[in-house]
Design an enzyme around this catalytic site. Structure first.
Site, short mmCIF file in Angstrom:
data_model
loop_
_atom_site.label_atom_id
_atom_site.label_comp_id
_atom_site.label_asym_id
_atom_site.label_seq_id
_atom_site.Cartn_x
_atom_site.Cartn_y
_atom_site.Cartn_z
N ASN A 47 30.21 26.47 33.42
CA ASN A 47 29.04 27.07 34.06
C ASN A 47 28.87 28.54 33.65
O ASN A 47 27.74 29.01 33.47
CB ASN A 47 29.12 26.95 35.59
CG ASN A 47 28.67 25.58 36.06
OD1 ASN A 47 27.65 25.07 35.60
ND2 ASN A 47 29.42 24.98 36.95
N MET A 95 38.11 28.82 42.68
CA MET A 95 38.70 27.90 43.65
C MET A 95 39.37 28.60 44.83
O MET A 95 40.36 28.13 45.37
CB MET A 95 39.70 26.97 42.94
CG MET A 95 39.07 26.15 41.82
SD MET A 95 37.59 25.23 42.31
CE MET A 95 38.29 24.03 43.40
N ARG A 96 38.78 29.71 45.25
CA ARG A 96 39.29 30.41 46.43
C ARG A 96 38.14 30.73 47.37
O ARG A 96 37.03 31.00 46.94
CB ARG A 96 40.02 31.69 46.04
CG ARG A 96 41.31 31.36 45.32
CD ARG A 96 42.11 32.57 44.96
NE ARG A 96 43.21 32.14 44.12
CZ ARG A 96 44.40 31.77 44.57
NH1 ARG A 96 44.67 31.82 45.86
NH2 ARG A 96 45.34 31.39 43.74
N HIS A 102 27.77 24.18 43.66
CA HIS A 102 28.67 23.19 44.26
C HIS A 102 28.26 21.79 43.79
O HIS A 102 27.07 21.48 43.77
CB HIS A 102 28.57 23.28 45.79
CG HIS A 102 29.45 22.31 46.50
ND1 HIS A 102 30.81 22.51 46.63
CD2 HIS A 102 29.18 21.12 47.09
CE1 HIS A 102 31.33 21.48 47.28
NE2 HIS A 102 30.37 20.63 47.57
#
Length: 195
Positions: free
Chosen positions: A17, A95-96, A114
């Site tokens: 992305n 990923m946090r 998402h």
């Protein structure tokens, strides 16, 4: 001629992305400049992709927690982003969970993509959740980040049909293709006050 919006990108993985955003910036279909790429994973491919494109990049240790930044790391991320001149922060597979001081420092200026049609299937492995549930359509959502998990205001969605022949893997690949189309086009509209 309007000035380019300055964005920074946070990512933990391959950076597909991020690459779509960088390509859109280069083509000027997204009137923005990526000022910095930060990863919480030292060997993340997103850092290599940024390096290849000549975009400043760095690993910042996330600290002791598995799912969020600790206070020291959060302060380091905020400082690096502010120092880069970033006006917006785009999450690209980061990923946090971002909380408190971070979201106050960039209030209503953090965007995420998402891999589901929110509010359905928030959280991890959303494509697999959708596939396992048996939905006939799924997709991806570009949204502002708030204090919940995938609960921020929805800016755009892209629909991906679930095919009879799909596995969760093939479905995810097609969702990623839609993400790479939707993310840059949504940011272009957002920065031009079209959302």
């Amino acid at each position: 001629m309007s000035l380019k919006t300055k964005i920074a990108v946070l990512g933990s993985g391959n950076g597909s992305n991020f690459t779509s955003l960088a390509e859109a910036c280069n083509k000027d279909s997204l009137r923005a400049k990526i000022t910095l790429v930060i990863s919480d994973v030292k060997e993340a491919k997103i850092l290599n992709r940024a390096k290849e494109l000549g975009i400043p990049n760095k690993f910042i240790n996330p600290g002791k927690f598995r799912t969020k930044l600790d206070d020291t790391a959060e302060a380091a991320y905020i400082k690096a982003l502010k120092d880069s001149g970033a006006q917006w922060v785009a999450l690209a597979g980061f990923m946090r969970i971002l909380k408190g001081d971070f979201l106050r420092a960039f209030e209503q200026k953090v965007i995420n993509i998402h891999p589901s049609l929110l509010p359905a299937f928030p959280g991890l492995e959303a494509w697999k959740q959708a596939y396992d549930y048996g939905v006939k359509v799924t997709g991806c959502t570009v949204h502002l980040v708030d204090y919940g998990i995938d609960t921020g205001r929805i800016l755009a969605q892209g629909v991906v049909p679930v095919l009879e022949s799909d596995t969760s893997t093939t479905l995810y690949q097609r969702i990623q293709e839609e993400e790479q189309r939707l993310y840059p086009s949504t940011l272009a509209r957002l920065f031009n006050n079209k959302i």
